[in-house]
Scaffold this motif. Sequence first.
Motif, PDB file in Angstrom:
ATOM      1  N   UNK A  93       0.882  -1.253  -0.069  1.00 15.03           N
ATOM      2  CA  UNK A  93       0.041  -0.087  -0.087  1.00 15.03           C
ATOM      3  C   UNK A  93       0.912   1.145  -0.067  1.00 15.03           C
ATOM      4  N   UNK A  94       0.597   2.118  -0.767  1.00 16.09           N
ATOM      5  CA  UNK A  94       1.541   3.188  -1.184  1.00 16.09           C
ATOM      6  C   UNK A  94       0.822   4.608  -0.818  1.00 16.09           C
ATOM      7  N   UNK A  95      -0.145   5.019  -1.637  1.00 17.51           N
ATOM      8  CA  UNK A  95      -0.504   6.340  -1.445  1.00 17.51           C
ATOM      9  C   UNK A  95      -2.003   6.219  -1.114  1.00 17.51           C
ATOM     10  N   UNK A  96      -2.545   7.547  -0.202  1.00 16.98           N
ATOM     11  CA  UNK A  96      -3.869   7.349   0.075  1.00 16.98           C
ATOM     12  C   UNK A  96      -4.261   8.725  -0.035  1.00 16.98           C
ATOM     13  N   UNK A  97      -5.644   8.845  -0.389  1.00 18.96           N
ATOM     14  CA  UNK A  97      -6.419   9.929  -0.421  1.00 18.96           C
ATOM     15  C   UNK A  97      -7.777   9.778   0.307  1.00 18.96           C
ATOM     16  N   UNK A  98      -8.469  10.807   0.593  1.00 24.96           N
ATOM     17  CA  UNK A  98      -9.887  10.762   1.092  1.00 24.96           C
ATOM     18  C   UNK A  98     -10.753  11.207   0.141  1.00 24.96           C
ATOM     19  N   UNK A  99     -12.044  10.580   0.027  1.00 27.52           N
ATOM     20  CA  UNK A  99     -12.981  11.267  -0.894  1.00 27.52           C
ATOM     21  C   UNK A  99     -14.235  11.155   0.212  1.00 27.52           C
ATOM     22  N   UNK A 100     -14.704  11.992   0.689  1.00 19.15           N
ATOM     23  CA  UNK A 100     -15.962  12.051   1.573  1.00 19.15           C
ATOM     24  C   UNK A 100     -15.696  11.038   2.835  1.00 19.15           C
ATOM     25  N   UNK A 101     -16.507   9.842   2.673  1.00 21.11           N
ATOM     26  CA  UNK A 101     -16.480   8.832   3.629  1.00 21.11           C
ATOM     27  C   UNK A 101     -15.820   7.673   3.256  1.00 21.11           C
ATOM     28  N   UNK A 102     -14.816   7.912   2.016  1.00 23.05           N
ATOM     29  CA  UNK A 102     -13.966   6.876   1.508  1.00 23.05           C
ATOM     30  C   UNK A 102     -12.671   7.136   1.505  1.00 23.05           C
ATOM     31  N   UNK A 103     -11.674   6.186   1.511  1.00 19.81           N
ATOM     32  CA  UNK A 103     -10.436   6.182   1.347  1.00 19.81           C
ATOM     33  C   UNK A 103     -10.036   5.596   0.127  1.00 19.81           C
ATOM     34  N   UNK A 104      -9.287   6.116  -0.632  1.00 18.20           N
ATOM     35  CA  UNK A 104      -8.929   5.612  -2.059  1.00 18.20           C
ATOM     36  C   UNK A 104      -7.220   5.535  -1.598  1.00 18.20           C
ATOM     37  N   UNK A 105      -6.932   3.916  -2.109  1.00 11.77           N
ATOM     38  CA  UNK A 105      -5.456   3.779  -1.669  1.00 11.77           C
ATOM     39  C   UNK A 105      -4.932   3.046  -2.886  1.00 11.77           C
ATOM     40  N   UNK A 106      -3.809   3.595  -3.481  1.00 11.28           N
ATOM     41  CA  UNK A 106      -3.236   2.860  -4.371  1.00 11.28           C
ATOM     42  C   UNK A 106      -1.897   1.736  -3.987  1.00 11.28           C
ATOM     43  N   UNK A 107      -1.853   0.825  -4.489  1.00 10.94           N
ATOM     44  CA  UNK A 107      -0.696  -0.211  -4.196  1.00 10.94           C
ATOM     45  C   UNK A 107       0.013  -0.735  -5.456  1.00 10.94           C
ATOM     46  N   UNK A 108       1.171  -1.697  -5.085  1.00  7.78           N
ATOM     47  CA  UNK A 108       2.019  -1.912  -5.943  1.00  7.78           C
ATOM     48  C   UNK A 108       1.374  -2.897  -7.064  1.00  7.78           C
ATOM     49  N   UNK A 109       1.833  -2.586  -8.192  1.00 11.75           N
ATOM     50  CA  UNK A 109       1.571  -3.368  -9.615  1.00 11.75           C
ATOM     51  C   UNK A 109       0.011  -2.946  -9.655  1.00 11.75           C
ATOM     52  N   UNK A 145      -6.052  11.541  -8.364  1.00 10.56           N
ATOM     53  CA  UNK A 145      -6.808  12.785  -7.952  1.00 10.56           C
ATOM     54  C   UNK A 145      -8.233  12.400  -7.640  1.00 10.56           C
ATOM     55  N   UNK A 146      -8.861  12.744  -6.684  1.00  9.55           N
ATOM     56  CA  UNK A 146     -10.044  12.232  -6.147  1.00  9.55           C
ATOM     57  C   UNK A 146     -10.847  13.133  -5.777  1.00  9.55           C
ATOM     58  N   UNK A 147     -12.172  13.205  -6.002  1.00 14.26           N
ATOM     59  CA  UNK A 147     -13.079  14.008  -5.348  1.00 14.26           C
ATOM     60  C   UNK A 147     -14.192  13.225  -4.676  1.00 14.26           C
ATOM     61  N   UNK A 148     -15.582  13.823  -4.505  1.00 12.35           N
ATOM     62  CA  UNK A 148     -16.313  12.997  -3.718  1.00 12.35           C
ATOM     63  C   UNK A 148     -16.987  11.829  -4.508  1.00 12.35           C
ATOM     64  N   UNK A 149     -16.917  11.871  -5.898  1.00 10.97           N
ATOM     65  CA  UNK A 149     -17.680  11.040  -6.746  1.00 10.97           C
ATOM     66  C   UNK A 149     -16.807  10.315  -7.758  1.00 10.97           C
ATOM     67  N   UNK A 150     -15.630  11.022  -8.263  1.00 10.98           N
ATOM     68  CA  UNK A 150     -14.950  10.641  -9.335  1.00 10.98           C
ATOM     69  C   UNK A 150     -13.718  10.653  -8.901  1.00 10.98           C
TER      70      UNK A 150
END
Length: 187
Positions: A93-109, A145-150
């Motif tokens: 797990x590498x990068x994390x961003x928040x989108x309202x009530x969600x966490x968007x996390x990028x990971x390896x591969x 790059x994250x917002x509440x819906x997209x």
Amino acid sequence: KTEEDANYKVLVLHISLIDGKILWQKKLKGSEPTGIVFMPAPSYLAVIMRDYFNQQIYETTGVYRTLYGRLYLLDSKTGGIIKNCTSKGETKLWNIQTSGKHLVVTGRLGNLFVFDVPTLKVLGDLSLYLNGTDETVDVPYLKICVDAKKMAVWNAFPPEGQYMLPTSPVQIRNVLDGKLLKVFKSP
């Protein structure tokens, strides 16, 4: 970092920006934090931790653990752990961003995960192929790059001598299910 009983811990400190006092501190299991994000409502702190390589686990199970990831959700007022979870397989797990009530996390591969807060239930689990081939994008070149819906997702692997501009089409995806909505050509 601290070391206790051969298990690495990372000390997370909440420091007042007004007077520099330590408001709370918490030791989290792992060897290196790779991402931290603050969620203002209802005041959470999400921390991604990369675990260390454990030779004993490798010798016992044959599973290589260096790239194993862990996600913590902390109460930002007290430092208490609300919830934590570990990534499956060898996903870093590498990068994390928040989108309202969600966490968007990028990971390896090219892995991209969407977590519900505060349950940390996985709502979306994608393997992204951004170059028009069957090759996934490795971190840290997978950008979001994250917002509440997209969310906009692209590969920023720089060709030699160039800046970190998108080198693949920019994909616009739905945050909740990862559904592809639109694709823009890279510059």
